[in-house]
Design a protein around this motif. Structure first.
Motif, PDB file in Angstrom:
ATOM      1  N   ILE A 130      16.749  -8.873   6.016  1.00 41.83           N
ATOM      2  CA  ILE A 130      15.499  -9.563   6.358  1.00 41.83           C
ATOM      3  C   ILE A 130      15.676 -11.080   6.302  1.00 41.83           C
ATOM      4  N   LEU A 131      16.430 -11.545   5.314  1.00 42.49           N
ATOM      5  CA  LEU A 131      16.562 -12.993   5.131  1.00 42.49           C
ATOM      6  C   LEU A 131      17.523 -13.632   6.129  1.00 42.49           C
ATOM      7  N   GLN A 132      18.120 -12.835   6.995  1.00 39.87           N
ATOM      8  CA  GLN A 132      18.875 -13.421   8.101  1.00 39.87           C
ATOM      9  C   GLN A 132      17.940 -14.082   9.112  1.00 39.87           C
ATOM     10  N   GLY A 133      16.680 -13.618   9.163  1.00 38.20           N
ATOM     11  CA  GLY A 133      15.758 -14.147  10.157  1.00 38.20           C
ATOM     12  C   GLY A 133      14.528 -14.841   9.606  1.00 38.20           C
ATOM     13  N   TYR A 134      14.304 -14.734   8.277  1.00 35.63           N
ATOM     14  CA  TYR A 134      13.102 -15.320   7.674  1.00 35.63           C
ATOM     15  C   TYR A 134      13.469 -16.024   6.375  1.00 35.63           C
ATOM     16  N   LEU A 135      12.673 -17.018   6.022  1.00 37.87           N
ATOM     17  CA  LEU A 135      12.867 -17.699   4.748  1.00 37.87           C
ATOM     18  C   LEU A 135      12.470 -16.775   3.605  1.00 37.87           C
ATOM     19  N   PRO A 136      13.129 -16.893   2.442  1.00 38.42           N
ATOM     20  CA  PRO A 136      12.788 -16.040   1.304  1.00 38.42           C
ATOM     21  C   PRO A 136      11.321 -16.121   0.909  1.00 38.42           C
ATOM     22  N   GLU A 137      10.725 -17.307   0.977  1.00 41.26           N
ATOM     23  CA  GLU A 137       9.325 -17.439   0.575  1.00 41.26           C
ATOM     24  C   GLU A 137       8.401 -16.676   1.520  1.00 41.26           C
ATOM     25  N   LEU A 144       9.130 -13.761   2.917  1.00 37.94           N
ATOM     26  CA  LEU A 144       9.180 -12.365   2.466  1.00 37.94           C
ATOM     27  C   LEU A 144       8.367 -12.184   1.193  1.00 37.94           C
ATOM     28  N   ARG A 145       8.480 -13.118   0.272  1.00 37.36           N
ATOM     29  CA  ARG A 145       7.701 -13.027  -0.972  1.00 37.36           C
ATOM     30  C   ARG A 145       6.205 -13.053  -0.651  1.00 37.36           C
ATOM     31  N   TYR A 146       5.792 -13.980   0.216  1.00 40.88           N
ATOM     32  CA  TYR A 146       4.389 -14.067   0.608  1.00 40.88           C
ATOM     33  C   TYR A 146       3.934 -12.736   1.220  1.00 40.88           C
ATOM     34  N   PHE A 147       4.747 -12.189   2.130  1.00 40.15           N
ATOM     35  CA  PHE A 147       4.411 -10.910   2.767  1.00 40.15           C
ATOM     36  C   PHE A 147       4.183  -9.830   1.721  1.00 40.15           C
ATOM     37  N   LEU A 148       5.052  -9.736   0.724  1.00 42.06           N
ATOM     38  CA  LEU A 148       4.944  -8.689  -0.293  1.00 42.06           C
ATOM     39  C   LEU A 148       3.682  -8.838  -1.142  1.00 42.06           C
ATOM     40  N   VAL A 173       2.594   0.644 -15.846  1.00 42.17           N
ATOM     41  CA  VAL A 173       2.251  -0.065 -14.611  1.00 42.17           C
ATOM     42  C   VAL A 173       3.298   0.272 -13.550  1.00 42.17           C
ATOM     43  N   HIS A 174       2.832   0.710 -12.384  1.00 45.19           N
ATOM     44  CA  HIS A 174       3.747   1.115 -11.313  1.00 45.19           C
ATOM     45  C   HIS A 174       3.344   0.490  -9.974  1.00 45.19           C
ATOM     46  N   ASN A 175       4.338  -0.051  -9.265  1.00 46.77           N
ATOM     47  CA  ASN A 175       4.071  -0.608  -7.935  1.00 46.77           C
ATOM     48  C   ASN A 175       4.242   0.458  -6.862  1.00 46.77           C
ATOM     49  N   GLY A 176       3.550   0.256  -5.727  1.00 43.02           N
ATOM     50  CA  GLY A 176       3.565   1.217  -4.633  1.00 43.02           C
ATOM     51  C   GLY A 176       4.822   1.143  -3.786  1.00 43.02           C
ATOM     52  N   PHE A 177       4.937   2.101  -2.877  1.00 48.34           N
ATOM     53  CA  PHE A 177       6.114   2.225  -2.017  1.00 48.34           C
ATOM     54  C   PHE A 177       6.103   1.194  -0.894  1.00 48.34           C
ATOM     55  N   VAL A 178       7.280   0.964  -0.328  1.00 48.93           N
ATOM     56  CA  VAL A 178       7.418   0.214   0.913  1.00 48.93           C
ATOM     57  C   VAL A 178       7.655   1.219   2.028  1.00 48.93           C
ATOM     58  N   GLN A 179       6.867   1.102   3.091  1.00 47.71           N
ATOM     59  CA  GLN A 179       7.073   1.907   4.290  1.00 47.71           C
ATOM     60  C   GLN A 179       7.565   0.980   5.411  1.00 47.71           C
ATOM     61  N   VAL A 180       8.233   1.557   6.383  1.00 44.15           N
ATOM     62  CA  VAL A 180       8.702   0.786   7.542  1.00 44.15           C
ATOM     63  C   VAL A 180       8.099   1.412   8.785  1.00 44.15           C
ATOM     64  N   ASN A 181       7.251   0.632   9.446  1.00 39.97           N
ATOM     65  CA  ASN A 181       6.532   1.145  10.618  1.00 39.97           C
ATOM     66  C   ASN A 181       5.849   2.478  10.303  1.00 39.97           C
ATOM     67  N   THR A 200       6.725  -4.461   8.763  1.00 38.38           N
ATOM     68  CA  THR A 200       6.975  -4.607  10.200  1.00 38.38           C
ATOM     69  C   THR A 200       7.340  -6.063  10.442  1.00 38.38           C
ATOM     70  N   PHE A 201       8.044  -6.309  11.529  1.00 36.71           N
ATOM     71  CA  PHE A 201       8.369  -7.698  11.856  1.00 36.71           C
ATOM     72  C   PHE A 201       7.130  -8.446  12.341  1.00 36.71           C
ATOM     73  N   ASP A 202       6.172  -7.724  12.918  1.00 37.98           N
ATOM     74  CA  ASP A 202       4.895  -8.369  13.251  1.00 37.98           C
ATOM     75  C   ASP A 202       4.206  -8.846  11.981  1.00 37.98           C
ATOM     76  N   GLY A 203       4.279  -8.024  10.941  1.00 34.95           N
ATOM     77  CA  GLY A 203       3.688  -8.410   9.662  1.00 34.95           C
ATOM     78  C   GLY A 203       4.380  -9.621   9.067  1.00 34.95           C
ATOM     79  N   MET A 204       5.697  -9.678   9.206  1.00 34.36           N
ATOM     80  CA  MET A 204       6.437 -10.843   8.718  1.00 34.36           C
ATOM     81  C   MET A 204       6.073 -12.091   9.516  1.00 34.36           C
ATOM     82  N   ASP A 205       5.898 -11.936  10.818  1.00 35.11           N
ATOM     83  CA  ASP A 205       5.504 -13.083  11.645  1.00 35.11           C
ATOM     84  C   ASP A 205       4.129 -13.603  11.225  1.00 35.11           C
ATOM     85  N   GLU A 206       3.227 -12.675  10.924  1.00 29.18           N
ATOM     86  CA  GLU A 206       1.888 -13.073  10.482  1.00 29.18           C
ATOM     87  C   GLU A 206       1.952 -13.777   9.128  1.00 29.18           C
TER      88      GLU A 206
END
Length: 485
Positions: A279-286, A288-292, A254-262, A304-310
């Motif tokens: 990342i956790l300087q500006g967002y709660l850990p949960e 980031l977990r939800y985003f992933l 089982v293999h997870n996919g890559f993370v890209q930035v923009n 993206t930070f837009d994605g984190m905001d969403e």
């Protein structure tokens, strides 16, 4: 449950080799630096896999190793004046701190390379005795790739294609350019261990073969890691383990996919490299977990930070509904009027669909979509003046809490007390936007006093000042509540 098996390139029904039990081995970090988003992605993906297997009733033994001796660790030690051991200890501790914040369960067993040198030497000796490996005059040990007929079966690579154009570098003692190191002779000043071939240290690939076999029976039920490990790391693990033992190494890969930035691959050279702590300087850990978890674990995810905001917006909406449910259940009077049958059926269908999504190769993206279906349904019940009074509505809200608790335990989400979490999220957004929360609280008190004194002009002026700061105020029976617009 269906799992995508990299080895067979298809989804397969997951059937553990021992009834009621499952073994999971995941390649851990090389401990020389702080963890980045790729590490977060992998840790969260396999955390959900382990949680879900346990949710289905399986007794899971989860093993994740640490590589605590390696070229990169030695290099970092030279740069910092620390010993290799001190470097590894520092970054293993940082890994635990970061992953604890992200809500990842610790592995049941966390073997370290340096604690299993004896097993690695024994594995090398076994491979040499079987003609699958050889030692050199300088004290290196190499695996004979061509001695393993099925080499390339995981990655789909052809040995002859890889051989074309490959050359043995000057000074190397390989028989074949495809052969890979099992044991490396020590250079001056490097950490080393005594071996039949002289002082040296293990190669990277031999570590996981020795440690996994030490702690889990072969074949492993699941061997996992990031997509970048398929070749050469996991391919080489298969070759050396199966050549030595004559057993299948792992049944499901089982293999997870890559993370890209923009939309670009994350790398230090591109300057888009982000640690978890960045990342956790500006967002709660949960958040980031939800985003992933908003993308299927095998798909690439574009940070993206837009994605984190969403992600933050959606997580906030879920917690707001959980808070509404909690408050609604404080009522003591309920009517005997029934809920519409379609409402109850929709709740049943949502639960079935969530289970189907997770059974389908851990489709967390679809599972989160079904959670939003439940959120919309519950909000409909609460907003309807007739339905919300029904005793059946109370039962539905209690059921929603139960469903969210079970699903949250699998996803590692929604475990916080809603009102407290919403305040933390509000303060986090305020800090990101440089909103002075102390000033906000002062203005709210002034507004409250103005309203008591019926000075509505002053009250409105304060509301307007808060609005210019990006603050929304809602007047409730319990008092004014503020949030970031």
């Amino acid at each position: 449950m269906q799992l995508y098996n990299t080895l067979t390139r298809k989804k397969e029904k997951f059937i553990p080799q021992r009834e009621g039990k499952a073994s999971v081995y995941v390649c851990g970090i090389t401990a020389y630096d702080l963890c980045h988003l790729g590490h977060a992605r992998s840790s969260v993906a396999f955390d959900v896999l382990v949680r879900y297997l346990r949710h289905t009733g399986l007794d899971v033994t989860f093993v994740r190793n640490f590589t605590d001796v390696d070229d990169k660790i030695i290099k970092r030690a030279g740069e910092t004046g620390l010993t290799s051991t001190e470097v590894a200890e520092k970054y293993m501790a940082a890994f635990h701190e970061d992953m604890d914040r992200l809500g990842c369960l610790r592995a049941d067993i966390e073997p370290r390379c340096t604690q299993h040198i004896g097993e690695m030497i024994a594995l090398c000796e076994d491979l040499i005795s079987k003609g699958k490996a050889y030692s050199t005059a300088s004290g290196d040990v190499y695996f004979r790739v061509r001695s393993f007929a099925s080499y390339g079966k995981l990655s789909g690579r052809d040995v002859d294609d890889m051989r074309s154009g490959a050359r043995v570098a000057p000074g190397e003692e390989k028989e074949d350019p495809l052969d890979f190191a099992l044991w490396k002779s020590a250079k001056p000043g490097e950490p080393y261990w005594e071996s039949p071939w002289g002082n040296g240290r293990p190669g990277w690939h031999i570590e996981c073969s020795a440690m996994s076999e030490k702690h889990l029976p072969l074949p492993l039920d699941i061997h996992g890691g990031g997509q970048d490990l398929v070749f050469p790391h996991h391919e080489n693990e298969i070759a050396q383990t199966e050549a030595a033992t004559g057993k299948e190494f792992a049944r499901y890969w089982v293999h997870n996919g890559f993370v890209q930035v923009n939309a670009e691959k994350m790398s230090k050279s591109l300057g888009n490299f982000s640690t978890i702590r960045d990342i956790l300087q500006g967002y709660l850990p949960e958040t980031l977990r939800y985003f992933l978890l908003t993308k299927h674990y095998r798909s690439p995810i574009d940070f993206t930070f837009d994605g984190m905001d969403e992600a933050e917006k959606n997580l906030r909406r879920i917690y707001q509904t959980l808070n509404l449910v909690e408050n609604e259940l404080q009522k003591t009077k309920w009517s005997a009027a029934p809920l519409p049958e379609e409402v109850l059926s929709e709740m049943d269908e949502t639960e079935r669909a969530w289970n189907e999504a997770m059974e389908d190769d851990l489709n967390t993206a679809a599972a989160l979509g079904h959670i939003f279906g439940l959120v919309r349904l519950v909000n409909r019940i609460i907003e309807d003046k007739t339905m919300r009074k029904s005793a059946q509505a109370r039962d539905a809200l209690l059921r929603m809490q139960s469903m969210m608790a079970r699903w949250g335990a699998v996803l590692g989400l929604f475990t916080r007390q809603p009102a407290e979490f919403l305040r933390e999220m509000r303060d986090c957004r305020a800090a990101r936007r440089d909103v002075d929360t102390a000033r906000v609280e002062t203005l709210l008190l002034e507004r409250q006093e103005a309203r008591k004194a019926k000075d509505f002009e002053r009250s409105d002026a304060i509301r307007e000042e808060l609005a210019r700061m990006g603050v929304e105020v809602q007047d409730t029976p319990a008092g004014a509540v503020w949030d970031i617009a």
